[in-house]
Design an enzyme around this catalytic site. Structure first.
Site, short mmCIF file in Angstrom:
data_model
loop_
_atom_site.label_atom_id
_atom_site.label_comp_id
_atom_site.label_asym_id
_atom_site.label_seq_id
_atom_site.Cartn_x
_atom_site.Cartn_y
_atom_site.Cartn_z
N ILE A 1 0.95 -1.24 -0.04
CA ILE A 1 0.10 0.02 0.19
C ILE A 1 0.77 1.18 -0.10
O ILE A 1 1.79 1.46 0.64
CB ILE A 1 -0.80 -0.07 1.26
CG1 ILE A 1 -1.72 -1.16 1.29
CG2 ILE A 1 -1.98 1.32 1.47
CD1 ILE A 1 -2.38 -1.47 2.67
N HIS A 2 0.35 2.11 -0.74
CA HIS A 2 1.08 3.66 -0.82
C HIS A 2 0.80 4.10 0.66
O HIS A 2 -0.28 4.00 1.04
CB HIS A 2 0.67 4.41 -1.52
CG HIS A 2 1.39 5.70 -1.89
ND1 HIS A 2 1.15 6.80 -1.08
CD2 HIS A 2 2.20 6.18 -2.93
CE1 HIS A 2 2.01 7.64 -1.58
NE2 HIS A 2 2.68 7.32 -2.48
N PRO A 3 1.95 4.75 1.44
CA PRO A 3 1.81 5.22 2.80
C PRO A 3 0.41 6.16 2.96
O PRO A 3 -0.42 6.18 3.76
CB PRO A 3 3.03 5.92 3.10
CG PRO A 3 4.05 5.24 1.90
CD PRO A 3 3.35 4.95 0.88
N GLY B 1 -2.21 5.70 1.21
CA GLY B 1 -3.56 4.97 1.10
C GLY B 1 -3.73 4.12 2.22
O GLY B 1 -4.71 3.46 2.24
#
Length: 338
Positions: free
Chosen positions: A229-231, A233
């Site tokens: 996951i993108h931070p 997100g």
């Protein structure tokens, strides 16, 4: 007070601001005036339709800071992924090969282009101003969509999915895209996502390889992105995970981010929300914080409120809360604990 409501055409200038600030990978929020206008008009038409079953409708919500008359975020529900065009994703499963002569059986993870998630209801377009990250406003923006589904269940599928934005670095580079998609399109990751937002992901997806991609053959940096996951997100993921959503074997086509899945019966804001009659009171001895919504369609509203609430009894709301919810004494409201 913050209130979640359906988008209106007058929101366009502020939606453009949200689009400029949104995370790369939120393709349903394109930074393009005409596309946003089309998205708004499509949502308005969806709310206007008198439908009693699942279809192609898209419900676009905005989170408005009422005192400031400023939008603080937005989120969407697409009633049926894959209704008008295929909804592509990558299925991440083991491919097993065996040799009887050598008595060897070996499993290798492989990614396969698929349309398995067609027909599910899709949550998308989640974006919230940085000032409200980690606050109840983020819960409102995400979970009030689920309360809307609870109020209008025939319009949606029995299962809901959402794609969480996958990892990319501070320069917008995605190791997963660089290892896979970039070989088929000579485009950097941000540009590919931008084109998906402006046009459609289908034209890119259909040029992706139709045969399995063996994960061990990808660079380690790309392998590490699968399901990552993108931070920025993480909060969207955490909220829905608490709602009962789980990861599955599907990942995003372009950045490898995880897909979350849940059946309606297992979603907290749907299964645990209750409807009771609103009553106006200016003397509320609050014992808990709740999400509160009306069950309207075109006039849908949802807020966060501190209440003294017991299921099966009238819901005491202040006049300000009633105004924000667009309800009066005697109206039904939906309540679930924050």
């Amino acid at each position: 007070m913050l209130v979640l409501r359906p988008v209106e055409l007058t929101d366009l200038p502020q939606l453009q601001r949200l689009a400029r600030e949104s995370l790369v990978g939120v393709t349903s929020l394109p930074d393009d005036t005409e596309r946003l206008r089309e998205r708004i008009l499509d949502s308005c038409a969806s709310f206007d339709k008198d439908v009693h079953n699942q279809g192609p409708e898209n419900y676009f919500f905005v989170l408005e800071d009422l005192p400031r008359q400023r939008l603080a975020g937005c989120s969407e529900i697409l009633a049926t992924a894959g209704f008008n065009e295929p909804f592509y994703s990558l299925r991440n499963r083991h491919f097993t090969s065996a040799s009887r002569e050598l008595n060897i059986e070996h499993g290798v993870p492989a990614l396969s282009l698929c349309q398995d998630l067609n027909g599910h209801t899709l949550l998308r377009g989640f974006h919230i101003d940085a000032a409200f990250v980690g606050t109840p406003a983020a819960e409102l923006l995400s979970r009030a969509r689920l309360m809307f589904i609870a109020a209008h269940a025939p319009r949606f599928a029995e299962a809901v999915i959402t794609e969480i934005v996958g990892y990319s670095d501070d320069e917008g580079q995605s190791p997963f895209w660089d290892a896979l998609g970039k070989h088929f399109f000579d485009l950097p990751y941000p540009e590919a996502e931008r084109l998906c937002g402006l046009e459609s992901r289908t034209f890119l997806a259909e040029l992706m390889p139709q045969y399995p991609i063996y994960v061990p053959m990808l660079p380690q940096a790309a392998q590490d992105c699968i399901g990552r996951i993108h931070p920025d997100g993480q909060e969207a993921f955490d909220i829905l995970e608490r709602e009962g959503f789980e990861t599955n074997s599907y990942i995003d086509l372009f950045d490898g981010g995880p897909t979350l899945y849940a059946r309606l019966a297992g979603i907290r804001s749907i299964a645990q929300s209750r409807t009771d009659t609103a009553t106006i009171s200016e003397d509320i001895d609050a014992h808990g914080r709740y999400l509160v919504s009306n069950d309207s369609l075109k006039e849908y509203r949802a807020i966060v409120a501190d209440l003294d609430y017991n299921a099966g009894r009238p819901v005491a709301l202040s006049a300000e809360m009633c105004t924000a919810l667009n309800v009066t004494e005697g109206h039904q409201v939906r309540v679930v604990a924050l």
